[in-house]
Design an enzyme around this catalytic site. Sequence first.
Site, PDB file in Angstrom:
ATOM      1  N   ARG A 236       0.972  -1.235  -0.061  1.00 47.38           N
ATOM      2  CA  ARG A 236       0.161  -0.008  -0.034  1.00 47.38           C
ATOM      3  C   ARG A 236       0.798   1.212  -0.074  1.00 47.38           C
ATOM      4  O   ARG A 236       1.913   1.278   0.749  1.00 47.38           O
ATOM      5  CB  ARG A 236      -0.843   0.027   1.202  1.00 47.38           C
ATOM      6  CG  ARG A 236      -2.062   0.754   0.954  1.00 47.38           C
ATOM      7  CD  ARG A 236      -2.955   0.763   2.250  1.00 47.38           C
ATOM      8  NE  ARG A 236      -3.309  -0.428   2.791  1.00 47.38           N
ATOM      9  CZ  ARG A 236      -3.923  -0.673   3.874  1.00 47.38           C
ATOM     10  NH1 ARG A 236      -4.303   0.286   4.682  1.00 47.38           N
ATOM     11  NH2 ARG A 236      -4.261  -1.890   4.242  1.00 47.38           N
TER      12      ARG A 236
ATOM     13  N   SER B 258      -7.593  -0.240   0.468  1.00 48.56           N
ATOM     14  CA  SER B 258      -8.633  -0.330   1.451  1.00 48.56           C
ATOM     15  C   SER B 258      -9.304   0.897   1.694  1.00 48.56           C
ATOM     16  O   SER B 258      -9.941   1.651   0.994  1.00 48.56           O
ATOM     17  CB  SER B 258      -8.068  -0.919   2.810  1.00 48.56           C
ATOM     18  OG  SER B 258      -8.870  -1.160   3.964  1.00 48.56           O
ATOM     19  N   HIS B 259      -9.139   1.314   3.113  1.00 50.41           N
ATOM     20  CA  HIS B 259      -9.744   2.685   3.590  1.00 50.41           C
ATOM     21  C   HIS B 259      -9.081   3.815   3.265  1.00 50.41           C
ATOM     22  O   HIS B 259      -9.428   5.057   3.626  1.00 50.41           O
ATOM     23  CB  HIS B 259     -10.089   2.453   4.973  1.00 50.41           C
ATOM     24  CG  HIS B 259      -8.997   2.572   6.040  1.00 50.41           C
ATOM     25  ND1 HIS B 259      -8.450   1.383   6.329  1.00 50.41           N
ATOM     26  CD2 HIS B 259      -8.206   3.451   6.599  1.00 50.41           C
ATOM     27  CE1 HIS B 259      -7.347   1.649   6.991  1.00 50.41           C
ATOM     28  NE2 HIS B 259      -7.171   2.602   6.979  1.00 50.41           N
TER      29      HIS B 259
ATOM     30  N   LYS C 100      -3.905  -6.605  -2.331  1.00 49.33           N
ATOM     31  CA  LYS C 100      -3.966  -7.642  -1.321  1.00 49.33           C
ATOM     32  C   LYS C 100      -3.815  -9.065  -1.981  1.00 49.33           C
ATOM     33  O   LYS C 100      -4.411  -9.026  -3.133  1.00 49.33           O
ATOM     34  CB  LYS C 100      -5.546  -7.361  -0.733  1.00 49.33           C
ATOM     35  CG  LYS C 100      -5.440  -6.124   0.400  1.00 49.33           C
ATOM     36  CD  LYS C 100      -6.712  -6.285   1.095  1.00 49.33           C
ATOM     37  CE  LYS C 100      -6.767  -5.231   2.282  1.00 49.33           C
ATOM     38  NZ  LYS C 100      -7.852  -5.261   3.095  1.00 49.33           N
TER      39      LYS C 100
ATOM     40  N   ASP D  23     -16.220  -0.005   5.272  1.00 52.68           N
ATOM     41  CA  ASP D  23     -14.871   0.453   4.971  1.00 52.68           C
ATOM     42  C   ASP D  23     -14.652   0.690   3.363  1.00 52.68           C
ATOM     43  O   ASP D  23     -15.489   0.040   2.688  1.00 52.68           O
ATOM     44  CB  ASP D  23     -13.765  -0.147   6.060  1.00 52.68           C
ATOM     45  CG  ASP D  23     -13.080  -1.245   5.043  1.00 52.68           C
ATOM     46  OD1 ASP D  23     -13.838  -1.899   4.633  1.00 52.68           O
ATOM     47  OD2 ASP D  23     -11.846  -1.328   5.402  1.00 52.68           O
TER      48      ASP D  23
ATOM     49  N   ASP E 108     -12.688  -1.144   1.422  1.00 52.22           N
ATOM     50  CA  ASP E 108     -12.912  -2.316   0.673  1.00 52.22           C
ATOM     51  C   ASP E 108     -13.637  -3.316   0.834  1.00 52.22           C
ATOM     52  O   ASP E 108     -13.839  -4.351   0.494  1.00 52.22           O
ATOM     53  CB  ASP E 108     -11.556  -3.025   0.656  1.00 52.22           C
ATOM     54  CG  ASP E 108     -10.737  -3.313   1.601  1.00 52.22           C
ATOM     55  OD1 ASP E 108     -11.214  -2.929   2.722  1.00 52.22           O
ATOM     56  OD2 ASP E 108      -9.916  -4.405   1.704  1.00 52.22           O
TER      57      ASP E 108
ATOM     58  N   ASP F  44     -14.212  -4.860   3.641  1.00 56.23           N
ATOM     59  CA  ASP F  44     -13.810  -6.133   4.430  1.00 56.23           C
ATOM     60  C   ASP F  44     -14.027  -5.680   6.216  1.00 56.23           C
ATOM     61  O   ASP F  44     -13.890  -6.701   6.748  1.00 56.23           O
ATOM     62  CB  ASP F  44     -12.405  -6.617   4.219  1.00 56.23           C
ATOM     63  CG  ASP F  44     -11.300  -5.581   4.513  1.00 56.23           C
ATOM     64  OD1 ASP F  44     -11.626  -4.511   4.829  1.00 56.23           O
ATOM     65  OD2 ASP F  44     -10.171  -5.963   4.673  1.00 56.23           O
ATOM     66  N   ARG F  45     -14.184  -4.526   6.361  1.00 55.90           N
ATOM     67  CA  ARG F  45     -14.771  -4.170   7.799  1.00 55.90           C
ATOM     68  C   ARG F  45     -16.078  -3.645   7.725  1.00 55.90           C
ATOM     69  O   ARG F  45     -16.457  -2.751   6.764  1.00 55.90           O
ATOM     70  CB  ARG F  45     -13.790  -3.177   8.159  1.00 55.90           C
ATOM     71  CG  ARG F  45     -12.269  -3.926   8.354  1.00 55.90           C
ATOM     72  CD  ARG F  45     -11.436  -2.921   9.434  1.00 55.90           C
ATOM     73  NE  ARG F  45     -11.083  -1.804   8.629  1.00 55.90           N
ATOM     74  CZ  ARG F  45     -11.326  -0.642   9.083  1.00 55.90           C
ATOM     75  NH1 ARG F  45     -11.715  -0.141  10.484  1.00 55.90           N
ATOM     76  NH2 ARG F  45     -10.859   0.451   8.414  1.00 55.90           N
TER      77      ARG F  45
ATOM     78  N   HIS G 201     -13.218  -6.457  11.764  1.00 60.65           N
ATOM     79  CA  HIS G 201     -13.104  -7.463  10.940  1.00 60.65           C
ATOM     80  C   HIS G 201     -14.048  -8.690  11.437  1.00 60.65           C
ATOM     81  O   HIS G 201     -13.538  -8.877  12.503  1.00 60.65           O
ATOM     82  CB  HIS G 201     -11.585  -7.851  10.523  1.00 60.65           C
ATOM     83  CG  HIS G 201     -10.838  -7.002   9.877  1.00 60.65           C
ATOM     84  ND1 HIS G 201     -10.598  -7.074   8.469  1.00 60.65           N
ATOM     85  CD2 HIS G 201     -10.150  -5.742  10.027  1.00 60.65           C
ATOM     86  CE1 HIS G 201      -9.836  -5.876   8.044  1.00 60.65           C
ATOM     87  NE2 HIS G 201      -9.442  -5.323   9.140  1.00 60.65           N
TER      88      HIS G 201
END
Length: 444
Positions: A12, A97-98, A107, A237, A239, A241-242, A324
């Site tokens: 990232r 992600s965020h 990822k 979030d 992506d 995943d949260r 998560h």
Amino acid sequence: MNTDIFKAYDIRGIYGEDFDEHDAYVIGRALVEILKIHIIAVGRDARISGPMIQSELIRGILDAGCDVVDIGMITTPMLYFASWQLLVDAAISVTASHNPAEYNGFKICLKDAVPIGGDTGLFDIRDHAVTGNFSDSTTQGVLSIHDIKPDYYQHFLQFADFGDKKFHIVIDCANTMGVLELPFYEHFPKNFQIDHLYCDLDHPYTAHEANPLKIETLDELRARVVEVSADLGIAYDGDADRIGFVDEKGEIIPMDLATGLIASVILKSHPHATILYDLRSSRTVREAIEEAGGIAKECRVGHAFIKRQMIEEQAVFAGELSGHYYFNANKNGEASTLAAFTLLNYMAHTEKPISELVKNLQRYAHSEEINSEVHDKDAIIAELKKKYSDGIMSTLDGIKIDYPDWWFNVRPSNTEPILRLNLEARTQEQMEQKQHEILTIIRR
């Protein structure tokens, strides 16, 4: 390429500053040779830089002789689903992600959502990409296209059990990948009246930060839930995943307490199963799991550690304080909407508002995670061990020391000179007093 973009669990950085399309190409070449894979699924999130990065990543993979299944724009739970649903050796998503729009990254997981981290190949990929000493492939990989989303929706829709219950919900996607999770709710028009906040991928990453762990990002969601008298607020979030939740009163549901609620539901259909919770979670979580007849096991922070332990312990579910939620139903990968469905199922079956269900688990005073910049992490941890040597000590992740009426955990950051404190006590007054006591040592 700035090699600092290689983190403990993913890659990232700022696109155009830390890495560019050429770096995406060599990362593609390197991951094929290091992981020794023959076919890989490749997706991306909605960032403007995504198509260029994905294109060069795929070119590098194909030039290394590996076949590619382009699965298009996806959430991270879709990535994990593709890793076991498709006949592939691995899966990778172009996502940050965020993080804000200027960021991007990757990822990666192996088949069956097995994570790739720094100690399981990610740093080897980094080193190989930097050298650029790639083998000459005698074959060119083949590119195909597959839309994973229909199968993904069909798989998880089977877990919905709302009956005739009607819900009014508010969903905040922050103009990020949670938008692709909306079809789950839209599949049940008789059950859901939905208010949308920032559910637009035509203008991606233009709303507030997509990070429900930062409570200020939930302000608009909380206000809207109260304004429209909704039953539940849901925030994804970047992506997806949260996931974070807000009760009907506009109060934030602590993410560890959501773990306890979800676990109690899962244990009705999986009696005596093992459930994992990260060591920062409230004692209430262990109590809720055991009261529901489950086996509660503490785990380290971080998805790579949790997924590995889920396999070892044959756990059916795990929850993390950061939002998560890991399900055996997605090969131990995150499934944020399944977490939401489980809470909605619980509300439908009990006919109780979510605030009442959560209230049963609000037994202790829990601090937020507090970060402190320090010069010598090891020395401070050694001092804490000595001062609190009369408590029950665990070194599973940093140090965690338990007393009958309070506990604390201090973990070092993997990448920064930072110590992270989490603490819980029987009362708010005791929590604040102990928090001050330990922070005085950390920040001395």
